[in-house]
Motif scaffolding. Structure first.
Motif: not given
Length: 365
Positions: A65-66, A73-74, A79-88
């Motif tokens: 489970v860990f 989570l990682l 993968r889905f971290r906010r890119k600079p300038g991305d406001t969506r």
């Protein structure tokens, strides 16, 4: 003005990683092997079965489970971290039926994988070996704050030390004379509550000879932490010799000795015999819930591992315990009903009297 801007990404990891590593290391301190209360070094079949259950499936399910949760989570953080300038605004999945079913069923399946073998083991551990076996049967009575052990088969009563036989099944009938306690010899077995008016059972077989630590595991008052005991696991021959010895009257000191003076004080002016007996035997038909004496039986006291249920049984500790019970173990019956009363009446024992009683008790071996 001090710069209040948040720490940059790289600098943040400099602090986070060492702290995470420290937490990981300290979380396991004292758990694995070698400690007197360690459950990871079983010396009895019940403790071994419980440890095996923890390792498989509990431990590996926890690891799986860990890894899955942390890995997922990682992946999502990277993968889905906010890119600079991305406001969506990310897609909203609130109320998604498949996700809700999944995160309800998965924990239920995990709990079932743990519950099924755990329930099976609970019934296995509580199975009485039967009257046709050579199981040793002992009555365990909890008091505030010490343990009494009775052997109905032999008519022997003692306190502080529980004597058992290696590779011989034992059936403990456990109860309490006052409040709820919990009997726990960690390297030999699990925990069983000692409840007033109720008789609970613990069944196990010691697999190693030696002396093993035991502790009350239920908060039972001011001296709960000092309600300890020792389990002395012997060979059958050693146990038989111990039984034969304890079936004999406790030895009398030689006339004219300091120990003889101590016996006179013990039975007379000091008032010790009002709460303590030095007779190692009792009527085995006595109900388990009937109190034999207020305090522990002191027959063959000098052979025991501890005194006052937690101190090493040395001359110095015994002298301090008799001379100043209030300081050694406050709120105990000896401190409240004997030491304090004598202190109020200005009748505390002199050093010479204490030395004599110590000599008498040390002669009980």
């Amino acid at each position: 003005m001090k710069d209040l801007r948040p720490i940059g990404g790289r600098r943040r990891w400099i602090f986070v990683l060492p702290l995470a590593g420290l937490a990981w290391l300290t979380s396991g301190c004292g758990v694995i092997g070698g400690k007197i209360a360690s459950t990871s070094d079983p010396a009895g079949d019940q403790a071994r079965l419980i440890w095996d259950l923890f390792m498989v499936p509990v431990w590996w399910l926890t690891v799986a489970v860990f890894i899955l949760v942390t890995g997922w989570l990682l992946v999502n953080i990277v993968r889905f971290r906010r890119k600079p300038g991305d406001t969506r605004i990310p897609p909203q999945v609130h109320g998604h039926p498949r996700l809700e079913i999944a995160w309800t069923l998965i924990p239920a399946v995990i709990l079932a994988l743990i519950a099924i073998p755990s329930t099976r083991l609970i019934f296995q551990l509580n199975r009485d070996p039967g009257a046709d076996t050579n199981a040793l049967r002992v009555q365990v009575i909890g008091h505030q704050w010490w343990w009494e052990f009775r052997y109905p088969e032999y008519g022997i009563v003692t306190a502080g030390d529980l004597h058992l036989v290696v590779d011989r099944p034992v059936v403990l009938t456990i109860t309490s004379q006052d409040v709820i306690h919990s009997f726990w010899p960690p390297r030999l077995a699990g925990k069983v509550d000692a409840v007033p008016g109720r008789e609970n059972t613990m069944v196990f077989t010691p697999e190693e000879a030696g002396v093993f630590y035991g502790q009350c595991a239920e908060l039972c008052g001011a001296q709960h932490a000092h309600m300890q005991f020792r389990v002395v696991v012997q060979t059958q021959q050693e146990f038989d010799a111990w039984v034969q010895k304890h079936r004999q009257p406790a030895p009398d000191p030689a006339p004219g000795t300091l120990a003889a003076t101590g016996k006179e004080l013990f039975e007379g002016p000091a008032g010790c015999a009002g709460c303590h007996s030095v007779n190692p035997t009792y009527d085995p038909s006595t109900p388990i819930n009937k109190t034999l004496m207020v305090g522990p039986n002191l027959a063959y006291f000098a052979e025991r591992q501890t005194l006052a249920a937690f101190l090493p049984n040395t001359v110095e500790n015994l002298h301090q315990w008799i001379a100043n019970s209030e300081q050694v173990k406050p709120y105990s019956i000896m401190a409240e009903k004997w030491w304090k009363i004598r202190a109020q009446q200005n009748q505390l024992l002199t050093d010479e009297q204490v030395n004599a009683i110590v000599e008498y008790l040390r002669s009980q071996q």
